[in-house]
Every structure is written in C-alpha cells, then in structure tokens.
Design a protein around this motif. Sequence first.
Motif, PDB file in Angstrom:
ATOM      1  N   LEU A 184      15.829  33.601  10.266  1.00  0.00           N
ATOM      2  CA  LEU A 184      16.273  32.973  11.511  1.00  0.00           C
ATOM      3  C   LEU A 184      16.261  31.457  11.396  1.00  0.00           C
ATOM      4  O   LEU A 184      17.171  30.777  11.866  1.00  0.00           O
ATOM      5  N   SER A 185      15.249  30.935  10.736  1.00  0.00           N
ATOM      6  CA  SER A 185      15.148  29.494  10.538  1.00  0.00           C
ATOM      7  C   SER A 185      16.290  28.974   9.665  1.00  0.00           C
ATOM      8  O   SER A 185      16.860  27.915   9.937  1.00  0.00           O
ATOM      9  N   LYS A 186      16.638  29.714   8.612  1.00  0.00           N
ATOM     10  CA  LYS A 186      17.775  29.321   7.771  1.00  0.00           C
ATOM     11  C   LYS A 186      19.085  29.409   8.525  1.00  0.00           C
ATOM     12  O   LYS A 186      19.947  28.544   8.418  1.00  0.00           O
ATOM     13  N   TRP A 187      19.246  30.483   9.291  1.00  0.00           N
ATOM     14  CA  TRP A 187      20.500  30.717   9.990  1.00  0.00           C
ATOM     15  C   TRP A 187      20.745  29.665  11.066  1.00  0.00           C
ATOM     16  O   TRP A 187      21.848  29.166  11.234  1.00  0.00           O
ATOM     17  N   LEU A 188      19.699  29.315  11.820  1.00  0.00           N
ATOM     18  CA  LEU A 188      19.841  28.333  12.889  1.00  0.00           C
ATOM     19  C   LEU A 188      19.672  26.898  12.408  1.00  0.00           C
ATOM     20  O   LEU A 188      19.910  25.967  13.170  1.00  0.00           O
ATOM     21  N   ASN A 189      19.219  26.725  11.151  1.00  0.00           N
ATOM     22  CA  ASN A 189      18.955  25.408  10.589  1.00  0.00           C
ATOM     23  C   ASN A 189      17.931  24.657  11.445  1.00  0.00           C
ATOM     24  O   ASN A 189      18.102  23.487  11.784  1.00  0.00           O
ATOM     25  N   MET A 190      16.870  25.381  11.813  1.00  0.00           N
ATOM     26  CA  MET A 190      15.789  24.818  12.617  1.00  0.00           C
ATOM     27  C   MET A 190      14.459  25.213  12.003  1.00  0.00           C
ATOM     28  O   MET A 190      14.344  26.256  11.373  1.00  0.00           O
ATOM     29  N   THR A 191      13.472  24.379  12.235  1.00  0.00           N
ATOM     30  CA  THR A 191      12.126  24.730  11.818  1.00  0.00           C
ATOM     31  C   THR A 191      11.535  25.705  12.829  1.00  0.00           C
ATOM     32  O   THR A 191      12.030  25.804  13.962  1.00  0.00           O
ATOM     33  N   PRO A 192      10.499  26.446  12.449  1.00  0.00           N
ATOM     34  CA  PRO A 192       9.857  27.331  13.435  1.00  0.00           C
ATOM     35  C   PRO A 192       9.342  26.586  14.661  1.00  0.00           C
ATOM     36  O   PRO A 192       9.367  27.117  15.773  1.00  0.00           O
ATOM     37  N   PHE A 193       8.904  25.339  14.478  1.00  0.00           N
ATOM     38  CA  PHE A 193       8.449  24.555  15.631  1.00  0.00           C
ATOM     39  C   PHE A 193       9.603  24.282  16.591  1.00  0.00           C
ATOM     40  O   PHE A 193       9.424  24.347  17.814  1.00  0.00           O
ATOM     41  N   GLU A 194      10.778  23.963  16.062  1.00  0.00           N
ATOM     42  CA  GLU A 194      11.935  23.724  16.930  1.00  0.00           C
ATOM     43  C   GLU A 194      12.358  24.995  17.645  1.00  0.00           C
ATOM     44  O   GLU A 194      12.748  24.949  18.823  1.00  0.00           O
ATOM     45  N   ILE A 195      12.277  26.123  16.966  1.00  0.00           N
ATOM     46  CA  ILE A 195      12.591  27.401  17.616  1.00  0.00           C
ATOM     47  C   ILE A 195      11.611  27.654  18.757  1.00  0.00           C
ATOM     48  O   ILE A 195      12.002  28.048  19.864  1.00  0.00           O
ATOM     49  N   PHE A 196      10.320  27.407  18.502  1.00  0.00           N
ATOM     50  CA  PHE A 196       9.309  27.555  19.545  1.00  0.00           C
ATOM     51  C   PHE A 196       9.584  26.604  20.703  1.00  0.00           C
ATOM     52  O   PHE A 196       9.450  26.974  21.875  1.00  0.00           O
ATOM     53  N   LEU A 197       9.969  25.373  20.397  1.00  0.00           N
ATOM     54  CA  LEU A 197      10.260  24.386  21.424  1.00  0.00           C
ATOM     55  C   LEU A 197      11.423  24.837  22.307  1.00  0.00           C
ATOM     56  O   LEU A 197      11.364  24.715  23.538  1.00  0.00           O
TER      57      LEU A 197
END
Length: 147
Positions: A14-27
């Motif tokens: 998911l992090s690769k697909w969205l190009n986001m870090t897990p922290f950004e996903i949490f945010l």
Amino acid sequence: MSFKLNPTFGLKELSKWLNMTPFEIFLHLLSIFIFTFTLTLKLETFPSLTWLQVFLPLFICDAVTVYFSFIAFVRMHFDLHDWKRPLLGAFKTYLIAALVCLFKLFIYFKIEKSNVAGTNMSFLLAFAPLLVILMILFFRACEVRNA
C-alpha cells in the motif's frame, strides 16, 4: 508465462502503491476520522459550524503532507547530490497532493455554494481531479506489480 496473484496485500504494498510513508497514511486516516466526526457534529448537533471548520482537518493534513514531502526532497538532494531523482519524486508527490487538495476544495465549494442562488457547480468538475488520481494510481499499480 504464468500469472500468479499475490494474496497478501499489506502496508508495504500500500505504501508503494500510494507513494506514501506509513506515517502519512496514518495522518490521512486520522484526518478522515476527524472530518467525519466534525461532519456528524455539524449535521446533527451544531449546525452553526461552518463548512470550512468541517473541512479544516483535511486541508491541514494536505499541508502537513506537502511539508513532509518538501523535507524529504531536500534531504534526498543533499544525500544523493543529484537533482533528477529527488525532483521526479517530488513532482509525483506534489501532483497527487495538488489533485487531492483540489478535489477537496471543489467539494467544499460545491457544498458551500449550493446554498447560494445562481452558483451552480457541476459534480463533473468537482470529481475531475479524483478521476485523474485514479488513472495515475492505475498506472502506478502496474509499475509496482512489475517492480
């Protein structure tokens, strides 16, 4: 050539697909939760809340995401001593961030201006940035699968 599906789709993919870090996903998940809470408060308890106050957590999350991306861009530049890769990564991140923010802004304008007579914005215009984001994510999903 056989085609094999990978049944495990975790945070790494998911992090690769969205190009986001897990922290950004949490945010983003936290901002959506706060937005939902304030939306419920506006619709059920406090109708005096403005729509800007309801959408504010989403806009703050976008600003923090852009800030983190800028810090990552600067650090990658100084670590790699190269402009090409950090600039390409920053462009992809800022494009998605701008489209997401534009989508939220158009939805905000659609809701805010629906009460004013004579200002009719179509949902096609409001959802156009979301369609562009979906097309980018489709291509990125193919890129992640082949990588």
